[in-house]
Enzyme design. Structure first.
Site, short mmCIF file in Angstrom:
data_model
loop_
_atom_site.label_atom_id
_atom_site.label_comp_id
_atom_site.label_asym_id
_atom_site.label_seq_id
_atom_site.Cartn_x
_atom_site.Cartn_y
_atom_site.Cartn_z
N HIS A 157 0.87 -1.19 0.00
CA HIS A 157 0.00 0.00 0.00
C HIS A 157 0.90 1.23 0.00
O HIS A 157 1.68 1.43 -0.94
CB HIS A 157 -0.92 -0.11 1.22
CG HIS A 157 -2.05 0.86 1.28
ND1 HIS A 157 -2.42 1.67 0.24
CD2 HIS A 157 -2.93 1.15 2.29
CE1 HIS A 157 -3.47 2.40 0.60
NE2 HIS A 157 -3.78 2.11 1.86
N HIS A 217 -2.17 -2.34 -9.74
CA HIS A 217 -3.15 -1.73 -8.86
C HIS A 217 -4.39 -2.59 -8.84
O HIS A 217 -4.76 -3.16 -9.86
CB HIS A 217 -3.51 -0.31 -9.33
CG HIS A 217 -4.19 0.49 -8.28
ND1 HIS A 217 -5.53 0.44 -8.07
CD2 HIS A 217 -3.68 1.31 -7.34
CE1 HIS A 217 -5.84 1.21 -7.05
NE2 HIS A 217 -4.73 1.76 -6.58
N ASP A 230 2.91 5.76 -7.23
CA ASP A 230 4.07 5.72 -6.35
C ASP A 230 5.37 5.38 -7.07
O ASP A 230 6.45 5.55 -6.50
CB ASP A 230 3.82 4.76 -5.19
CG ASP A 230 2.86 5.40 -4.21
OD1 ASP A 230 2.92 6.64 -4.10
OD2 ASP A 230 2.05 4.70 -3.60
N1 ACO Z 1 5.05 -7.10 -9.78
C1 ACO Z 1 4.99 -8.31 -10.40
N2 ACO Z 1 3.86 -9.01 -10.57
C2 ACO Z 1 2.72 -8.48 -10.09
C3 ACO Z 1 2.70 -7.23 -9.44
C4 ACO Z 1 3.92 -6.53 -9.30
N3 ACO Z 1 3.97 -5.35 -8.73
N4 ACO Z 1 1.43 -6.95 -9.08
C5 ACO Z 1 0.68 -7.97 -9.48
N5 ACO Z 1 1.47 -8.91 -10.09
C6 ACO Z 1 1.03 -10.14 -10.74
C7 ACO Z 1 0.70 -11.22 -9.72
O1 ACO Z 1 1.85 -12.02 -9.44
C8 ACO Z 1 -0.37 -11.99 -10.45
O2 ACO Z 1 0.24 -12.80 -11.42
P1 ACO Z 1 -0.38 -14.27 -11.78
O3 ACO Z 1 -1.71 -13.99 -12.43
O4 ACO Z 1 0.64 -14.89 -12.69
O5 ACO Z 1 -0.51 -15.00 -10.46
C9 ACO Z 1 -1.15 -10.90 -11.20
O6 ACO Z 1 -0.20 -9.85 -11.42
C10 ACO Z 1 -2.35 -10.36 -10.44
O7 ACO Z 1 -1.88 -9.89 -9.18
P2 ACO Z 1 -2.74 -9.78 -7.86
O8 ACO Z 1 -1.83 -10.05 -6.69
O9 ACO Z 1 -4.00 -10.58 -7.98
O10 ACO Z 1 -3.14 -8.25 -7.85
P3 ACO Z 1 -3.80 -7.48 -6.65
O11 ACO Z 1 -4.87 -6.64 -7.24
O12 ACO Z 1 -4.18 -8.38 -5.54
O13 ACO Z 1 -2.59 -6.56 -6.13
C11 ACO Z 1 -1.19 -4.73 -5.70
C12 ACO Z 1 -2.50 -5.20 -6.33
C13 ACO Z 1 -1.14 -5.13 -4.21
C14 ACO Z 1 -1.13 -3.21 -5.79
C15 ACO Z 1 -0.01 -5.38 -6.46
O14 ACO Z 1 -0.07 -5.04 -7.82
C16 ACO Z 1 1.35 -4.98 -5.87
O15 ACO Z 1 1.78 -5.58 -4.88
N6 ACO Z 1 2.03 -3.98 -6.49
C17 ACO Z 1 3.32 -3.55 -5.98
C18 ACO Z 1 3.16 -2.67 -4.77
C19 ACO Z 1 2.63 -1.32 -5.10
O16 ACO Z 1 3.14 -0.65 -6.00
N7 ACO Z 1 1.62 -0.90 -4.34
C20 ACO Z 1 1.04 0.44 -4.47
C21 ACO Z 1 -0.39 0.34 -4.86
S1 ACO Z 1 -0.99 1.96 -5.18
C22 ACO Z 1 -1.17 2.69 -3.69
O17 ACO Z 1 -1.31 2.12 -2.64
C23 ACO Z 1 -1.13 4.17 -3.75
#
Ligand code: ACO
Length: 405
Positions: A242, A281, A339
């Protein structure tokens, strides 16, 4: 197996149907009139106004007024609001002593959770949350004091004396002054950098039912003190999935080191050994509109400071280029989020990495308290109480300790 006279407590047949939605992928927890996100189109609106217009034509304090009151202020209302915020930006002297109880090397987010929670010990006897005027003053106190608390958390960590807020500066300028002025030298505010920081505040001001806002609502739904509820929001925001992502982006860039290592790192992401921080996201499955604005701000700041050839920036641009053209990231709709760029901007402004998430927290405080206030003023408000699917042991009888194996 259970005997015929034993009820299996894993079944919920008596309570009817409920949805099982871990991570709340498809469950709305409330109605709200504050912020609207269209994740497919990549659009964000505060009280109906597109974020692009607010970021370009308005400023953070005006956006605070809008989020709290539902309408943009008139010139007179704006002046009065600014005066009200300024009136509350100091910290009680006893609260200042509280900082000294923390280890010097504590993360500023840990200090903020503690100090903002402690505000509830200062504003409790006079606070009646059913009174709209009390709710309004609590919101003003929070918006006013959070920059002072965040800057003091940094200065305590550095062993610097406290720098008092200075009226006459804008909200962002005042924060920069409190962070960087010393008894020997007043910080000279660069208007381009102050404007960029103000934009970061505006873009982070609210984002409907994200994890930290939902935490504030859930804590507040029991009627808890609003300052304690905001402390709960700060705790939730801290995580790297987050608000901690902006800090994690800079750490990731440091770990990758240079452009030559990008291809290896990206393979590691595809092999699921690493996460590409600042990408992806839950709601935006198209570009995060805040990221587009932040990218432009990033350009302005790097131009102003002559940093376009900075190796960290070049590395970030290489990551972005690969992610936007590689089928792995395209299929998963992994676009840069706000971010990814805000970390680069903050770093260029000279903000230490450990302060990135506290800056997010101070900017988001207005959104949290706007949601808290909206919820409390709803006569139909209910305490938040999710259900669960029980997966533990079935009913069994107690065994005396001497008979246990
Ligand atoms: N890097 C690599 N792979 C990713 C990332 C990432 N940042 N985010 C998602 N994925 C992949 C997952 O591994 C998954 O792959 P799969 O289908 O092969 O299993 C697929 O994309 C879907 O991912 P989910 O985990 O289901 O996505 P979710 O919606 O639950 O997560 C989140 C969203 C938490 C923001 C995630 O993208 C993440 O951790 N990003 C990095 C952290 C980040 O930048 N957070 C800031 C969010 S914005 C904010 O708070 C202002």
């Amino acid at each position: 197996t259970l005997g015929p006279d034993v009820v299996d407590i894993r079944t919920f047949s008596k309570t009817g149907m409920f949805t099982f939605d871990p991570g709340f992928l498809a469950t709305a927890s409330c109605e709200s009139g504050i912020t609207f996100i269209d994740g497919d189109l990549g659009q964000l609106y505060y009280r109906g106004y597109p974020i692009e217009q607010l970021a370009e034509k308005s400023d953070y304090l005006e956006v605070c007024y809008l989020l709290l009151n539902g309408e943009l202020p008139t010139a007179a209302q704006r002046k009065e609001f600014e005066r009200g915020i300024m009136r509350h930006n100091m910290l009680h002297d006893q609260l200042m002593s509280l900082f000294k109880g923390f280890r010097r090397d504590a993360h500023p987010m840990a200090v903020m959770v503690g100090v903002v929670g402690a505000l509830s010990a200062f504003y409790h006897d006079s606070l009646d949350i059913s009174n709209p005027e009390h709710r309004r003053i609590s919101a003003h106190r929070l918006v006013a004091k959070l920059p002072t608390i965040a800057a003091q958390a940094y200065r305590y960590n550095k062993g610097l004396p406290f720098s008092y807020p200075k009226n006459g500066l804008t909200y962002a300028e005042n924060f920069l002054h409190m962070m960087f002025s010393t008894p020997c030298e007043e910080y000279k505010v660069n208007p381009v950098l102050a404007r960029a920081l103000d934009r970061i505040f505006t873009l982070h001001a609210d984002h409907e039912q994200n994890a930290s806002t939902s935490t504030v609502r859930l804590a507040g739904s029991s009627g808890a003190n609003p300052f304690a509820c905001i402390a709960a929001g700060i705790a939730c925001l801290w995580g790297p999935s987050h608000g901690g992502a902006n800090e994690a982006v800079l750490k990731m860039l440091d770990e990758i080191g240079s452009v030559e290592n990008v291809a290896d790192f990206m393979q590691g992401v595809k092999d699921k050994r690493y996460k590409l921080m600042g990408f992806g996201h839950r709601v935006y499955k198209n570009m995060d509109p805040r990221a587009s604005i932040m990218k432009q701000t990033c350009d302005e700041v790097l131009n102003e400071l002559g940093l376009h050839n900075d190796p960290k920036f070049k590395l970030a641009m290489e990551l972005e280029k690969i992610a936007l053209s590689d089928p792995y990231f395209i299929e998963r709709k992994l676009y840069p989020n706000v971010d990814f760029y805000s970390g680069i901007v903050l770093s260029a402004i000279g903000i230490p990495v450990s302060m990135f998430t506290p800056i997010f927290a101070l900017a988001r405080t207005v959104g949290w308290i706007a949601h808290w206030s909206e919820m409390i003023s709803d006569p139909a408000m209910k305490i938040g109480r999710p259900r669960q699917l029980y997966t533990g042991a079935p009913r069994r009888d107690f065994t005396a300790v001497e008979k246990r194996k």
